[in-house]
Design a protein around this motif. Structure first.
Motif, PDB file in Angstrom:
ATOM      1  N   ALA A 111       4.125  -3.567  11.286  1.00  0.00           N
ATOM      2  CA  ALA A 111       5.373  -3.015  11.905  1.00  0.00           C
ATOM      3  C   ALA A 111       6.816  -3.567  11.445  1.00  0.00           C
ATOM      4  O   ALA A 111       7.475  -4.082  12.343  1.00  0.00           O
ATOM      5  N   ASP A 112       7.019  -3.290  10.190  1.00  0.00           N
ATOM      6  CA  ASP A 112       8.330  -3.953   9.802  1.00  0.00           C
ATOM      7  C   ASP A 112       7.942  -5.581   9.278  1.00  0.00           C
ATOM      8  O   ASP A 112       8.220  -6.058   8.397  1.00  0.00           O
ATOM      9  N   ILE A 113       7.767  -6.102  10.538  1.00  0.00           N
ATOM     10  CA  ILE A 113       7.751  -7.831  10.619  1.00  0.00           C
ATOM     11  C   ILE A 113       6.698  -8.036   9.505  1.00  0.00           C
ATOM     12  O   ILE A 113       5.601  -7.631   9.384  1.00  0.00           O
ATOM     13  N   ASP A 155      -3.652   2.789   0.304  1.00  0.00           N
ATOM     14  CA  ASP A 155      -4.245   3.385   1.453  1.00  0.00           C
ATOM     15  C   ASP A 155      -4.747   2.722   2.471  1.00  0.00           C
ATOM     16  O   ASP A 155      -5.153   2.868   3.462  1.00  0.00           O
ATOM     17  N   ARG A 156      -4.763   1.156   2.153  1.00  0.00           N
ATOM     18  CA  ARG A 156      -5.130   0.116   3.028  1.00  0.00           C
ATOM     19  C   ARG A 156      -4.181  -0.862   3.398  1.00  0.00           C
ATOM     20  O   ARG A 156      -4.356  -1.948   4.218  1.00  0.00           O
ATOM     21  N   VAL A 157      -2.978  -0.794   2.953  1.00  0.00           N
ATOM     22  CA  VAL A 157      -1.852  -1.399   3.642  1.00  0.00           C
ATOM     23  C   VAL A 157      -0.644  -0.753   3.804  1.00  0.00           C
ATOM     24  O   VAL A 157      -0.088   0.056   2.936  1.00  0.00           O
ATOM     25  N   VAL A 158      -0.623  -0.349   4.972  1.00  0.00           N
ATOM     26  CA  VAL A 158       0.398   0.554   5.600  1.00  0.00           C
ATOM     27  C   VAL A 158       1.415  -0.188   6.704  1.00  0.00           C
ATOM     28  O   VAL A 158       1.015  -0.779   7.577  1.00  0.00           O
ATOM     29  N   ASN A 159       2.778   0.104   6.381  1.00  0.00           N
ATOM     30  CA  ASN A 159       3.796  -0.391   7.171  1.00  0.00           C
ATOM     31  C   ASN A 159       4.342   0.718   7.943  1.00  0.00           C
ATOM     32  O   ASN A 159       4.791   1.891   7.365  1.00  0.00           O
ATOM     33  N   VAL A 160       4.057   0.772   9.327  1.00  0.00           N
ATOM     34  CA  VAL A 160       4.571   2.102   9.930  1.00  0.00           C
ATOM     35  C   VAL A 160       5.878   2.140  10.528  1.00  0.00           C
ATOM     36  O   VAL A 160       6.303   2.753  11.340  1.00  0.00           O
ATOM     37  N   GLY A 161       6.581   1.153  10.401  1.00  0.00           N
ATOM     38  CA  GLY A 161       7.855   0.824  10.819  1.00  0.00           C
ATOM     39  C   GLY A 161       7.956   0.221  12.108  1.00  0.00           C
ATOM     40  O   GLY A 161       7.016  -0.092  12.671  1.00  0.00           O
TER      41      GLY A 161
END
Length: 303
Positions: A33-35, A49-55
């Motif tokens: 989540a950004d951090i 597809d397996r490293v996702v930053n959602v903000g």
């Protein structure tokens, strides 16, 4: 001649361990989540597809973790302690716990590591919150080598695991066990040290005739280990935890339900909010978690 060896922060160990695991475990998915997201820029290109930053959407991050787990993936979610535990607590309760699926939640910041950012980045009540939910394993490593093993084991498993990382670390790693490690034996009482407070506890009790137990895994609580230690000493129990004072008092009471005993708890104060900034060492003193304060309190308690 003393040779200085550069040590990694637990946060860096987490990053390296996850990147290595992504290469070998196709079911592993990292959610940020950004951090720390910038630490995984290359991995995001390799595994889009397996490293996702959602903000800054921590509730959504935990919801996604629940959905991924339901579809057979092993999600790892990561950010600062309050944003990982307090803000999305309802999602932790429902999307993971109620659905009975596994995930690994890895926090940074401890109780008050990042003091310049203020109270928003502090969450000493995190372990107490997990105590309201069944089925969680809670790791509080006191050294980067302990953190690496605990994170690898958590990724390889399928349960619900919370790993609490801190900038503060002990000088040496202890064996990573499911229960307590006996670091010192004595007869006047038992002192339990959790994670990164261990060095201060050892310094505070250097001349005391006490048994010192160490834990990097505090949930499940090692009831049998505490009972065994108390059986060989006076029933005076001191618990020193790097989060909310008294968090493990219930577990001590359960472990020693039929054993008359005295208990003193040390941790982050409940009675008053500390609004100062300063350094982590200053807050250790304010909360009575530095070696000098612990020595005075434990000595008085044993007398």
């Amino acid at each position: 001649m003393t040779i200085q060896v550069d040590r990694k922060l637990m946060r860096s160990v987490f990053v390296d361990t996850v990147i290595e695991s992504l290469a070998t475990d196709p079911k592993l998915v990292l959610l940020t989540a950004d951090i720390s997201s910038w630490s995984f820029d290359e991995a995001r290109v390799t595994y889009p597809d397996r490293v996702v930053n959602v903000g800054i959407r921590e509730q959504a991050m935990i919801g996604m973790a629940g959905g991924l787990a339901l579809n057979g993936f092993r999600p790892v979610a990561h950010t600062y302690t309050p944003f990982l535990v307090e803000r999305p607590f309802e999602q932790i309760k429902l999307d993971l716990g109620h659905q009975d699926v596994g995930a690994v939640l890895v926090s940074i910041g401890g109780s008050y590591d990042d003091l310049p950012r203020g109270r928003t980045h502090q969450a000493p009540g995190d372990v107490a919150l997990f105590d309201t939910l069944p089925g969680w394993t809670v790791h509080v490593p006191g050294h980067e080598d302990e953190a690496e093993k605990l994170i690898r084991d958590a990724i390889a498993g399928d349960g619900r695991v919370y790993v609490r990382l801190s900038d503060k670390a002990n000088a040496e790693a202890a064996p990573v066990l499911d229960g307590f490690t006996v670091l010192r034996q004595g007869s006047a009482g038992v002192v339990v040290a959790v994670g990164p407070v261990c060095d201060d506890v050892l310094a505070a009790t250097a001349t005391a005739d006490v048994t010192v137990l160490y834990a990097s895994t505090i949930r499940p609580f090692d009831h049998a280990g505490l009972r065994a230690a108390v059986a060989g000493a006076q029933p005076n129990v001191v618990v020193v935890e790097p989060y909310l004072r008294g968090t493990s008092s219930y577990e001590v009471a359960e472990a020693l339900g039929d054993v008359p005993h005295r208990l003193r708890s040390h941790g982050v104060r409940r009675d008053e909010e500390v609004r100062a900034y300063g350094r982590a060492a200053d807050h250790d003193r304010l909360h009575g978690l530095d070696a000098a304060s612990l020595a005075e309190s434990i000595g008085e308690f044993l007398r």
